[in-house]
Design a protein around this motif. Structure first.
Motif, mmCIF file in Angstrom:
data_model
loop_
_atom_site.group_PDB
_atom_site.id
_atom_site.type_symbol
_atom_site.label_atom_id
_atom_site.label_comp_id
_atom_site.label_asym_id
_atom_site.label_seq_id
_atom_site.Cartn_x
_atom_site.Cartn_y
_atom_site.Cartn_z
ATOM 1 N N CYS A 154 -26.185 -51.649 -3.134
ATOM 2 C CA CYS A 154 -24.843 -51.928 -2.615
ATOM 3 C C CYS A 154 -24.604 -51.262 -1.263
ATOM 4 O O CYS A 154 -23.955 -51.841 -0.385
ATOM 5 N N TYR B 255 -18.691 -47.861 -10.960
ATOM 6 C CA TYR B 255 -19.306 -48.623 -9.877
ATOM 7 C C TYR B 255 -20.826 -48.521 -9.906
ATOM 8 O O TYR B 255 -21.500 -49.238 -9.181
ATOM 9 N N ILE C 124 -28.274 -49.690 -8.356
ATOM 10 C CA ILE C 124 -27.012 -50.308 -7.911
ATOM 11 C C ILE C 124 -26.498 -49.653 -6.626
ATOM 12 O O ILE C 124 -26.161 -50.335 -5.656
ATOM 13 N N ALA D 121 -21.755 -56.540 -9.172
ATOM 14 C CA ALA D 121 -21.724 -55.094 -8.877
ATOM 15 C C ALA D 121 -21.437 -54.876 -7.394
ATOM 16 O O ALA D 121 -20.704 -53.959 -7.021
ATOM 17 N N GLU E 40 -29.764 -50.141 -13.395
ATOM 18 C CA GLU E 40 -28.511 -49.609 -12.847
ATOM 19 C C GLU E 40 -28.745 -48.509 -11.819
ATOM 20 O O GLU E 40 -27.948 -48.334 -10.906
ATOM 21 N N TRP F 148 -18.287 -52.940 -5.505
ATOM 22 C CA TRP F 148 -18.619 -51.856 -4.576
ATOM 23 C C TRP F 148 -17.925 -52.071 -3.232
ATOM 24 O O TRP F 148 -17.387 -51.127 -2.639
ATOM 25 N N TYR G 220 -23.477 -51.622 -14.800
ATOM 26 C CA TYR G 220 -23.072 -53.016 -14.953
ATOM 27 C C TYR G 220 -21.889 -53.056 -15.905
ATOM 28 O O TYR G 220 -21.951 -52.516 -17.003
ATOM 29 N N ASN G 221 -20.815 -53.667 -15.448
ATOM 30 C CA ASN G 221 -19.591 -53.744 -16.248
ATOM 31 C C ASN G 221 -19.450 -55.130 -16.860
ATOM 32 O O ASN G 221 -19.726 -56.132 -16.194
#
Length: 417
Positions: A398, A116, A394, A184, A391, A188, A119-120
């Motif tokens: 989020c 989480y 993130i 992202a 990242e 989340w 970045y996927n």
């Protein structure tokens, strides 16, 4: 094992290639004082390949604003000369785009598989949608609302405690392919719904009352393309006969003042509205789902980046929605709630006057369908990193956005209609 190593090599190679052609490329910010400056920048854009970050195109530049744009290495001297000769004030936001894109992956969470806080890629997100639904059957179900131009499934996660005739809130992410912080957030949100249900009273109440429809990535083909080929791609990947240019801007493709302002009829433009409203399979899938569930959907939230804004209708015209006073008050309270965590400042207001006019957007369309609470979030940042947000941001991004989303949802809960 060999197959795995080959896959890793190919993935790294393609990531390397997609970063390679950003070597020495820059992102500029220009201060626009008056109409003359607007004309100069439009002239510059007509003679050079310029990738607009904010606003989305040269036609949307207005006096008393700043413009962020990305320039290829071979055009930098030409652009700098032009800006200096015309005495346009500018700064370089990103001196080497390739370095900034490589530096995005700074989370330290480089574990294989889903995280989480990184970045996927799409394959990882797709596997995650299946896993999170199968691990939490009492709160999450996964369905497909359609397929993309290239044939990928568009997944929707329904998040909430089972119940009949529940009102719903619709959240989508990943409209514009390069806005990686957007998907992202959707991941989340789902994680936090599951994690805090039963222990945190606000989330528990929301999930008991509402179904949240979450589309983690709408423009999947474009998103995949940003991972394999061109990190700065924005549009879908649809192909039309008669044009060599690829893709349509999905957020100019809805039937809301379609292509009347702030959108382009040129298939090569980043803001191409498509040959007709809902021409894109992705746009049509989303619109069809909302139409089918319209009686239950009470709020529509679409997540974009960047510029730290909370926008509500209208963007396709300089007109105000019927419940403008209510939306304005709610937006103000929501950005205050968002800022309460890390002090992140958001501006808010109707789209056209707050950011720029843009026809064919999903928020205007949803509002015109009768969804009273329709908002676009433009997440971090304000341009220091732009689409290359690291990242390491993130989690904070989020967390604060989740606060805002929960605030809106709680308000809607008290004002059901």
């Amino acid at each position: 094992m060999l197959a795995f190593l080959l896959l890793v090599t190919v993935t790294l190679a393609s990531a390397h290639e997609s970063g390679e052609h950003f070597e020495g490329e820059k992102v500029f910010r220009v201060k626009v004082e008056d109409k003359n400056h607007v004309n100069l920048l439009q002239e510059l854009a007509s003679t050079n390949q310029i990738d607009f970050w904010k606003p989305d195109s040269a036609t949307q530049i207005t006096p008393h604003s700043t413009v962020d744009f990305h320039v290829k290495a071979e055009d930098i001297l030409t652009v700098e000369d032009f800006l200096e000769q015309n005495e346009l004030q500018y700064e370089v936001l990103i001196g080497n785009l390739r370095s900034a894109l490589e530096a995005q992956f700074d989370s330290g969470a480089r574990a294989t598989g889903h995280s989480y806080e990184k970045y996927n890629n799409w394959e990882t997100i797709e596997a995650w949608t299946k896993q999170v639904a199968s691990e939490n059957p009492n709160l999450i179900s996964r369905s497909t609302i359609g397929t993309t131009f290239e044939g990928r499934n568009i997944y929707l996660l329904k998040v909430g405690k089972a119940g009949s005739n529940k009102p719903a809130i619709f959240i989508d992410c990943g409209f514009h392919a390069r806005e990686w912080i957007s998907p992202a957030f959707c991941q989340w949100f789902v994680k936090e719904a599951v994690r805090t249900y039963g222990s945190e009273s606000q989330m528990t109440q929301l999930l008991n009352t509402f179904d949240f429809y979450v589309v983690p990535v709408l423009n999947i083909d474009g998103y995949v393309y940003t991972w394999t080929t061109n990190r700065m791609w924005r549009k879908t990947r649809s192909v039309r006969s008669g044009s060599t240019c690829v893709g349509t801007d999905p957020n100019r493709n809805f039937n809301a003042g379609w292509c009347s302002i702030g959108a382009s009829r040129s298939p090569c433009a980043d803001t191409y509205c498509g040959p007709a409203a809902e021409s894109e399979k992705e746009t049509k899938a989303l619109a069809d789902f909302i139409r089918k569930n319209l009686s239950s959907i009470k709020a529509y939230l679409t997540i974009h980046s960047y510029s730290q804004m909370l926008l509500y209708p209208y963007s396709y015209a300089y007109k105000l929605p019927a419940n403008n006073a209510e939306l304005n008050t709610l937006a103000k309270a929501t950005v205050n709630e968002l800022a309460s965590l890390y002090g992140t400042k958001y501006t808010y207001g109707p789209g056209a006057s707050t950011i720029y006019p843009a026809a064919g957007g999903s928020d205007d369309w949803a509002y015109d369908q009768g969804i009273k609470y329709s908002f676009t979030f433009e997440l971090r940042d304000t341009g220091r990193y732009g689409f290359a947000l690291p990242e390491s941001q993130i989690r904070a991004t989020c967390e604060e956005t989740l606060r805002a989303v929960k605030y809106v949802a709680s308000y809607v809960l008290e004002h059901l209609y």
